[in-house]
Design a protein around this motif. Structure first.
Motif, PDB file in Angstrom:
ATOM      1  N   LEU A 622      78.517  65.189  56.283  1.00 48.76           N
ATOM      2  CA  LEU A 622      78.970  66.440  56.878  1.00 48.76           C
ATOM      3  C   LEU A 622      79.602  66.212  58.247  1.00 48.76           C
ATOM      4  CD1 LEU A 622      76.053  68.919  56.008  1.00 48.76           C
ATOM      5  CD2 LEU A 622      78.312  68.802  54.951  1.00 48.76           C
ATOM      6  N   PHE A 623      78.934  65.422  59.074  1.00 43.07           N
ATOM      7  CA  PHE A 623      79.467  65.202  60.422  1.00 43.07           C
ATOM      8  C   PHE A 623      80.806  64.456  60.370  1.00 43.07           C
ATOM      9  CE2 PHE A 623      80.002  62.868  64.381  1.00 43.07           C
ATOM     10  CZ  PHE A 623      79.789  63.867  65.317  1.00 43.07           C
ATOM     11  N   SER A 624      80.869  63.397  59.570  1.00 38.45           N
ATOM     12  CA  SER A 624      82.092  62.595  59.488  1.00 38.45           C
ATOM     13  C   SER A 624      83.242  63.409  58.909  1.00 38.45           C
ATOM     14  CB  SER A 624      81.847  61.353  58.621  1.00 38.45           C
ATOM     15  OG  SER A 624      80.807  60.567  59.147  1.00 38.45           O
ATOM     16  N   PHE A 625      82.950  64.179  57.869  1.00 39.81           N
ATOM     17  CA  PHE A 625      84.010  64.960  57.228  1.00 39.81           C
ATOM     18  C   PHE A 625      84.567  65.990  58.205  1.00 39.81           C
ATOM     19  CE2 PHE A 625      85.988  68.192  54.710  1.00 39.81           C
ATOM     20  CZ  PHE A 625      86.531  67.529  53.622  1.00 39.81           C
ATOM     21  N   MET A 626      83.684  66.724  58.846  1.00 42.90           N
ATOM     22  CA  MET A 626      84.150  67.766  59.756  1.00 42.90           C
ATOM     23  C   MET A 626      84.886  67.178  60.962  1.00 42.90           C
ATOM     24  SD  MET A 626      83.409  70.424  58.160  1.00 42.90           S
ATOM     25  CE  MET A 626      83.920  71.595  59.399  1.00 42.90           C
ATOM     26  N   LYS A 627      84.417  66.030  61.450  1.00 45.54           N
ATOM     27  CA  LYS A 627      85.021  65.430  62.640  1.00 45.54           C
ATOM     28  C   LYS A 627      86.374  64.796  62.332  1.00 45.54           C
ATOM     29  CE  LYS A 627      85.277  63.662  66.813  1.00 45.54           C
ATOM     30  NZ  LYS A 627      85.632  64.530  67.968  1.00 45.54           N
ATOM     31  N   PHE A 628      86.429  64.009  61.246  1.00 46.81           N
ATOM     32  CA  PHE A 628      87.619  63.198  61.001  1.00 46.81           C
ATOM     33  C   PHE A 628      88.565  63.799  59.963  1.00 46.81           C
ATOM     34  CE2 PHE A 628      84.246  60.229  62.322  1.00 46.81           C
ATOM     35  CZ  PHE A 628      84.814  59.805  63.520  1.00 46.81           C
ATOM     36  N   ARG A 629      88.021  64.508  58.967  1.00 45.86           N
ATOM     37  CA  ARG A 629      88.900  65.079  57.936  1.00 45.86           C
ATOM     38  C   ARG A 629      89.345  66.494  58.285  1.00 45.86           C
ATOM     39  NH1 ARG A 629      91.648  67.247  54.769  1.00 45.86           N
ATOM     40  NH2 ARG A 629      91.913  66.826  52.541  1.00 45.86           N
ATOM     41  N   ALA A 630      88.390  67.320  58.739  1.00 42.15           N
ATOM     42  CA  ALA A 630      88.741  68.690  59.119  1.00 42.15           C
ATOM     43  C   ALA A 630      89.297  68.751  60.534  1.00 42.15           C
ATOM     44  CB  ALA A 630      87.519  69.602  58.993  1.00 42.15           C
ATOM     45  N   GLY A 631      89.006  67.742  61.354  1.00 44.02           N
ATOM     46  CA  GLY A 631      89.577  67.676  62.687  1.00 44.02           C
ATOM     47  C   GLY A 631      89.005  68.662  63.679  1.00 44.02           C
ATOM     48  N   VAL A 632      87.719  69.009  63.558  1.00 46.16           N
ATOM     49  CA  VAL A 632      87.102  69.955  64.492  1.00 46.16           C
ATOM     50  C   VAL A 632      86.460  69.179  65.643  1.00 46.16           C
ATOM     51  CG1 VAL A 632      86.674  71.609  62.645  1.00 46.16           C
ATOM     52  CG2 VAL A 632      84.897  69.967  63.252  1.00 46.16           C
ATOM     53  N   SER A 633      85.965  69.893  66.636  1.00 46.88           N
ATOM     54  CA  SER A 633      85.348  69.259  67.798  1.00 46.88           C
ATOM     55  C   SER A 633      84.002  68.636  67.417  1.00 46.88           C
ATOM     56  CB  SER A 633      85.133  70.285  68.906  1.00 46.88           C
ATOM     57  OG  SER A 633      84.168  71.245  68.508  1.00 46.88           O
ATOM     58  N   THR A 634      83.545  67.720  68.245  1.00 49.42           N
ATOM     59  CA  THR A 634      82.257  67.058  67.996  1.00 49.42           C
ATOM     60  C   THR A 634      81.109  68.065  67.996  1.00 49.42           C
ATOM     61  OG1 THR A 634      83.079  65.035  69.050  1.00 49.42           O
ATOM     62  CG2 THR A 634      80.690  65.266  68.832  1.00 49.42           C
ATOM     63  N   ALA A 635      81.150  69.030  68.911  1.00 50.14           N
ATOM     64  CA  ALA A 635      80.085  70.038  68.981  1.00 50.14           C
ATOM     65  C   ALA A 635      80.053  70.885  67.712  1.00 50.14           C
ATOM     66  CB  ALA A 635      80.298  70.923  70.209  1.00 50.14           C
ATOM     67  N   PHE A 636      81.243  71.294  67.229  1.00 50.35           N
ATOM     68  CA  PHE A 636      81.302  72.103  66.011  1.00 50.35           C
ATOM     69  C   PHE A 636      80.803  71.293  64.820  1.00 50.35           C
ATOM     70  CE2 PHE A 636      83.147  73.934  62.250  1.00 50.35           C
ATOM     71  CZ  PHE A 636      83.088  75.306  62.475  1.00 50.35           C
ATOM     72  N   ALA A 637      81.215  70.023  64.736  1.00 45.80           N
ATOM     73  CA  ALA A 637      80.780  69.178  63.625  1.00 45.80           C
ATOM     74  C   ALA A 637      79.266  69.004  63.639  1.00 45.80           C
ATOM     75  CB  ALA A 637      81.476  67.817  63.700  1.00 45.80           C
ATOM     76  N   ALA A 638      78.681  68.822  64.826  1.00 44.47           N
ATOM     77  CA  ALA A 638      77.230  68.657  64.940  1.00 44.47           C
ATOM     78  C   ALA A 638      76.500  69.940  64.536  1.00 44.47           C
ATOM     79  CB  ALA A 638      76.867  68.255  66.366  1.00 44.47           C
ATOM     80  N   ALA A 639      77.017  71.101  64.984  1.00 45.76           N
ATOM     81  CA  ALA A 639      76.392  72.378  64.639  1.00 45.76           C
ATOM     82  C   ALA A 639      76.504  72.634  63.134  1.00 45.76           C
ATOM     83  CB  ALA A 639      77.063  73.511  65.423  1.00 45.76           C
ATOM     84  N   TYR A 640      77.655  72.336  62.563  1.00 44.67           N
ATOM     85  CA  TYR A 640      77.870  72.505  61.117  1.00 44.67           C
ATOM     86  C   TYR A 640      76.883  71.636  60.329  1.00 44.67           C
ATOM     87  CZ  TYR A 640      80.706  73.128  56.838  1.00 44.67           C
ATOM     88  OH  TYR A 640      81.142  73.454  55.573  1.00 44.67           O
ATOM     89  N   THR A 641      76.744  70.383  60.769  1.00 42.83           N
ATOM     90  CA  THR A 641      75.830  69.453  60.097  1.00 42.83           C
ATOM     91  C   THR A 641      74.394  69.946  60.181  1.00 42.83           C
ATOM     92  OG1 THR A 641      77.290  67.592  60.619  1.00 42.83           O
ATOM     93  CG2 THR A 641      75.009  67.075  60.041  1.00 42.83           C
TER      94      THR A 641
END
Length: 675
Positions: A622-641
């Protein structure tokens, strides 16, 4: 008349039981829980009722029934959200809704499709309840007339829907259905326990593949991958189009179709073992056959939503007939329903003939609760459809990880095994290839769903018929050709003839353009190779075993069809429709991302699960996909995860499930949910 007069006091007592504030409160609670369960793809009524079982012990019977009926009644309503908005069958009862509901969502008409579906579901649910009210006293002699030959003919009639959904090249649709049936025979045979396409050295396949895995794999994975590759929202339109009122108007304009499909749902629901897995396909086929202009089916025809949705709610009323009258569960959810009833109160309620004799008021309470639950559930869904439909305007890269997480959880509910995820991805890859080369996935799924009942009923009918013919020709023909069988046979023949004539106008996979010869031909050879090996595998079973007959027959027919396709491919130019290839012409050809890099993300989740267990792997994914594939911020990726992991753990805790472990868990003792 005497029967009716005896029933009137029970009808009155039933209203007195349910029109209590506390009972209605439990009903609404069950409805809300059913709506929440139904929204998540692949869970359905079985998971919902399993969640309620621990609370049923000793509960007041009418309160427990209100809670359960509220949930059972609305799952077929709320599972429409996933089918229409995501192109993912919410459950086995909403597979056909995907064919036209999802294209409507892509065109920006999600709210219209949802409200048409909910209005149809409400009407079907009320028809089912009304039918159950009248039929519950006269059903016994009618249902008992359905012996093995009649059940076999109903199954064959369900298979005749393949003719309608076969696509522009009818033989491809027939071979696709046969492939589905062969995959449905994997595992131990029902007659002698002989293994087909499996081995005790690899025990996962001995029990066969589960419908939830095949249904999600063949429909959900291909759509998720396709939308991810295009890197856009589900809807191509910025606006949602017509609102909920337009969908209700669509339903009212096609009310007679809704009436007919509701009756189909009730009749099929009465027959144990068929139920939701086939009723929507039969209703969809009827919708097609009774529409003059068939060209829009598969591209967003609202009648393709109204028909299946009317039938799948009506079948709940029909399904309660064998459940309440004979104690015969018509589906998996009804089996749990029977078990839950035994836990209520002091165990004084017993389904079957005794229930009609001793608890007729309770029986009719279930009927009225069913009707009320449909009304409450539909009102909530219609009120929410406009807002929920806005999900189709969100960039899909933000939704895809959550959806894949949900369907992965649904897939390993059956075995809580890493191999459930492997099977999901394998069937998903097959679905991607079938979608690419215009092989009918609905035909495949119909074949898979009906393979088990078709084989069981065929073997039983053959065995009994042989015994009858030994007594005399008259006894044998009387057993095989009952009036019900003859009527169903005529209807099936008409359905096949009309379906094959109309199939070229019904683009269940959309309008796929022709490409080159090479890729479609290679895929055909791979499919033919599997079919040939399945034939060889079945032929290796000892000749005295009945478990070899059905797969050999199906594989033989498919091999003939495959040979015809090979010959046609060799003779026709690459502009012929048989060489359809979505990768070279169409939306996939213009996709932003490639197929293999997109698949690699999900393969990585599978590999990480094998090493570290599902929860740890899911966090990394989840973190890798949101950070690198979806291109969102680190904080958003962490919250999503974090939200995703918390949601998964909550679902597992409620359903008392564990997650698939990896190699790490064999060497390190970790706390739940990392175990």
């Amino acid at each position: 008349m005497e029967v009716v007069m005896e029933a009137l006091p029970a009808l009155s007592d039933a209203w007195g039981l349910i029109l209590q504030p506390v009972v209605l409160g439990y009903l609404v609670l069950g409805v809300v829980m059913g709506l929440c369960i139904g929204v998540f793809p692949g869970l359905g009524g079985i998971a919902g009722l399993s969640l309620l079982l621990p609370f049923m012990f000793g509960m007041d019977p009418i309160l427990g029934l209100a809670l359960m009926v509220g949930m059972v009644a609305v799952v077929p309503t709320s599972d429409t959200f996933a089918s229409v908005l995501m192109g993912i069958p919410g459950s086995s009862a909403s597979q056909a809704t995907v064919l036209d509901g999802f294209p409507m969502a892509k065109r920006g008409q999600a709210a219209r499709a949802l409200s048409a579906a909910f209005a149809s579901s409400l009407f079907g649910g009320l028809v089912g309840a009304a039918f159950l009210t009248v039929f519950i006293l006269i059903a016994r002699p009618i249902v008992l007339e359905f012996r093995t030959p009649e059940l076999l003919m109903i199954t064959i009639f369900g298979l005749s829907m393949v003719g309608i959904l076969a696509g522009r090249v009818a033989i491809k649709g027939i071979v696709a259905a046969g492939l589905g049936m062969l995959i449905g025979t994997i595992g131990e045979g029902a007659s002698s326990g002989d293994l087909r396409m499996s081995s005790y050295d690899f025990p996962y396949l001995t029990d066969g593949l589960k419908l939830v895995i095949v249904g999600l794999g063949i429909f959900a994975i291909p759509e998720i991958i396709s939308l991810l590759r295009q890197d856009r929202a589900i809807s191509r339109e910025p606006q949602l189009g017509g609102g909920w009122l337009d969908g209700v108007k669509d339903w009212f304009a096609n009310i007679w179709l809704s009436v007919r499909c509701s009756i189909i749902g009730v009749v099929v629901g009465v027959i144990p073992g068929l139920g939701g897995s086939v009723v929507d396909w039969i209703a969809y086929g009827h919708s097609v056959q009774t529409t003059k202009d068939k060209s829009n089916f598969g591209n967003g025809e609202v009648r393709g939503v109204i028909g299946p949705e009317s039938s799948n709610n009506a079948k709940e009323g029909g399904g309660l007939v064998p459940t309440l009258l004979f104690g015969i569960p018509g589906s998996g959810s009804m089996a749990i329903f029977i078990g839950a009833i035994a836990l209520l109160g002091s165990g004084q309620i017993e389904v079957g003939p005794a229930m009609l004799k001793n608890n007729l008021d309770i029986t009719y309470s279930i009927v009225w609760l069913l009707a009320l639950a449909n009304v409450v559930g539909t009102i909530i869904c219609i009120a929410a459809s406009g807002g929920i439909a806005k999900l189709t305007t969100i960039r899909f890269a933000l939704l895809a990880p959550f959806l894949f997480m949900i369907i992965s959880f649904a897939a390993f509910q059956s075995g809580q095994n890493l191999m459930d995820l492997v099977a999901l991805l394998c069937i998903g890859f097959l679905g991607i290839m079938m979608r690419r080369f215009d092989w009918s996935r609905p035909a495949f799924l119909i074949g898979f769903v009906l393979s088990n009942p078709a084989e069981t009923y065929a073997n039983q009918a053959l065995q009994i018929a042989q015994s009858r013919f030994r007594k005399g020709l008259g006894d044998g023909f009387e057993y095989i050709f009952s009036p019900i069988v003859i009527i169903l046979l005529i209807i099936t023949i008409i359905s096949v003839v009309l379906g094959l004539r109309q199939a070229k106008n019904i683009l269940a996979e959309g309008d796929v353009k022709s490409g080159s010869k090479r890729a479609p031909f290679i895929f055909l050879l791979v499919v033919t190779g599997y079919i040939a090996y399945a034939f060889y595998d079945a032929a290796s079973i000892p000749s005295f075993s009945r478990d070899r007959t059905f797969p050999m027959f199906v594989a033989g027919v498919c091999l003939v069809g495959s040979a015809m396709l090979v010959i046609r491919m060799m003779l026709k130019p690459e502009t012929d429709t048989i060489f359809a290839d979505r990768e070279l012409n169409g939306e996939d050809a213009d996709a932003t991302h490639g197929l293999w890099p997109t698949l690699a993300w999900f393969a990585a989740l599978l590999g990480l699960t094998a090493l570290f267990g599902f929860i740890l792997a899911l966090g990394v994914f989840l973190f890798s996909f949101m950070k690198f594939r979806a291109g969102v911020s680190t904080a958003f990726a962490a919250a999503y995860t974090g939200a995703g992991i918390a949601f998964m753990c909550g679902m597992a805790w409620l359903l008392n499930r564990d997650f698939p472990p990896g190699l790490l868990q064999e060497y390190v003792d970790l706390p739940w949910p990392l175990t």
